[in-house]
Design a protein around this motif. Structure first.
Motif: not given
Length: 473
Positions: A95-97, A181-182, A122-125, A89-90
């Motif tokens: 990534f989105t921001a 973003i969406p 992306g690396s956190l995801i 989630l972080v």
């Protein structure tokens, strides 16, 4: 109770919820893997609009790749320490921001910096979903789940260039980032709702190992990424040497972690597990091949055969479609047959595809003949990726699955960078001394050597999670 029933009863959450969680995770997978092909289409327009140099435009992609690949060992372990769901989630929020900020970037310098932030997100995801899959699905359902995961990954590569062309052509390059973003918000809501909070394993993160791992992976990836562009000057070799030395220090730190009163970032006990070690070896050879061969194939179609970029892209559609359709089916079969059986067929098919590409290019065959290896490569992809990740990770204990996912993904990314550098060098050397078709043919034949190593590795998979020697750190 049958073995199948026992395996299903071991699932920590009801299977319907597990599939909803997988769907939520797949949204994030899709947009992070979509990035490279989507942004690549927009680079010419970015260069024109922001008055950027070629080197600056290259760094729009390179900055993302670097900050995506370098921290994977650490971000995988962060999932073990703080929970894969929380870290995901972080990462998706960052990534989105960052994508929103990229869509508003006023200069090329700002865009490069924001792309680095987006790569970190992306690396956190990236390591978390495979870890979650191997914790929320019963043992005998992980192949099916990983098959769906692989199908989504294949579809990202298929739709990226098409979607990128539409967005850039109709709305401009900023829409390439705005579309994240969406999708990112949808992923955040779905993961928060459907993915359970799972028990954490690692009690602390070894900061010294984390820093050394960053130096090691940065040195190797940066030098391999930039070496071909700058002609392998002395400073590139120095950076590569620093990375290799740091890697040796990192291994030493993992071996002495317990004596130092901490936990290993990449526990060496992972590599005492036969299937994991073999799977990591195999995925590095897959990364070397699959992430690098599209360039010589596309160059041959466009320069060698005179096709437009759009038509050349359409030529590769059958490969993506076959992978998307076949991967979920192969994933289900993986749960029912002996480990390695499907993988051996897949690696053999990929070797045959590379040999077919090489022969066709050396003979300067017409476009129609290229469809044979293209279709074969589509089948090979579906037979390689899902079984390999399933067999490599499914028997790891819960407290090591995050670290294992980080190591697995790092091996894939390092293989990809090494493959891009090696094939680029072969193409450059061949173009000056051979015909264009022969130069591209030599480039696609190079991965065969590495795929043979992968074939040997998957041929040694075993039914159970065999532990080799001691348990390690």
């Amino acid at each position: 109770m049958s073995a199948s029933a026992a395996g299903r009863s071991a699932a920590p959450i009801p299977e319907p919820r597990a599939w909803r969680a997988l769907a939520a995770l797949c949204v994030g997978l899709f947009i992070t893997l979509l990035d490279q092909s989507l942004v690549a289409v927009s680079l010419p327009r970015i260069r024109e609009d922001l008055d950027a140099s070629i080197n600056q435009v290259v760094w729009v992609s390179a900055a993302y790749l670097l900050t995506f690949a370098v921290p994977l060992l650490v971000t995988g372990r962060l999932g073990d320490r703080f929970g894969q769901r929380n870290v995901y989630l972080v990462g998706m929020a960052i990534f989105t921001a960052a994508a929103f900020a990229c869509s508003m970037a006023p200069t090329i310098e700002w865009l490069i910096a924001l792309r680095a932030v987006q790569g970190l997100g992306g690396s956190l995801i990236n390591p978390q979903p495979l870890s979650i899959i191997h914790r929320i699905f019963a043992h005998d359902r992980r192949g099916a789940a990983t098959g769906v995961w692989s199908a989504v990954a294949s579809s990202a590569g298929l739709f990226g260039p098409v979607l990128g062309g539409v967005l850039v052509g109709t709305g401009g390059w900023r829409w390439v980032f705005f579309v994240y973003i969406p999708l990112g918000l949808i992923s955040l809501v779905m993961v928060a709702r459907y993915v359970p909070k799972l028990p954490t394993g690692a009690r602390r993160i070894d900061v010294l190992s984390a820093v050394v791992s960053l130096v090691a992976v940065t040195g190797v990836i940066f030098s391999l990424q930039q070496g071909p562009d700058v002609g392998w000057t002395v400073w590139v070799w120095v950076v590569l040497g620093i990375g290799i030395v740091a890697f040796g220090v990192f291994v030493r730190l993992q071996r002495t972690a317990v004596a130092r009163g901490t936990e290993a970032l990449a526990p060496l006990g992972l590599f005492t597990r036969r299937n994991f070690t073999l799977g990591v070896t195999a995925v590095a050879t897959l990364g070397f091949t699959v992430y690098s061969v599209n360039l010589p194939i596309m160059l041959y179609l466009q320069v060698g055969q005179g096709l437009s970029a759009q038509v050349a892209g359409l030529m590769l559609v059958p490969m993506g479609v076959i992978s998307v359709i076949m991967a979920p089916l192969i994933g289900r079969v993986t749960d029912r047959v002996a480990p390695g059986r499907i993988s051996r067929i897949g690696f053999s098919a990929m070797i045959a595809a590379m040999l077919s590409f090489g022969v066709a290019m050396h003979l300067e065959a017409t476009v129609g003949w290229l469809l044979i290896p293209i279709v074969l490569l589509g089948f090979a992809n579906s037979l390689c990726w899902a079984p390999n990740s399933t067999i490599a990770l499914r028997d790891l204990p819960g407290d090591l699955v995050g670290a294992g996912s980080g190591v697995y993904n790092t091996a894939r990314q390092v293989g990809a960078v090494l493959g891009a550098a090696a094939l680029g060098a072969v193409m450059q050397m061949g173009e000056g001394t051979l015909g264009f078709g022969a130069a591209m043919g030599n480039a696609v034949l190079l991965p065969v050597v590495f795929l043979l190593v992968g074939l040997v590795a998957v041929s040694r998979f075993r039914e159970s999670s065999t532990v080799i020697g001691a348990t390690g750190a």
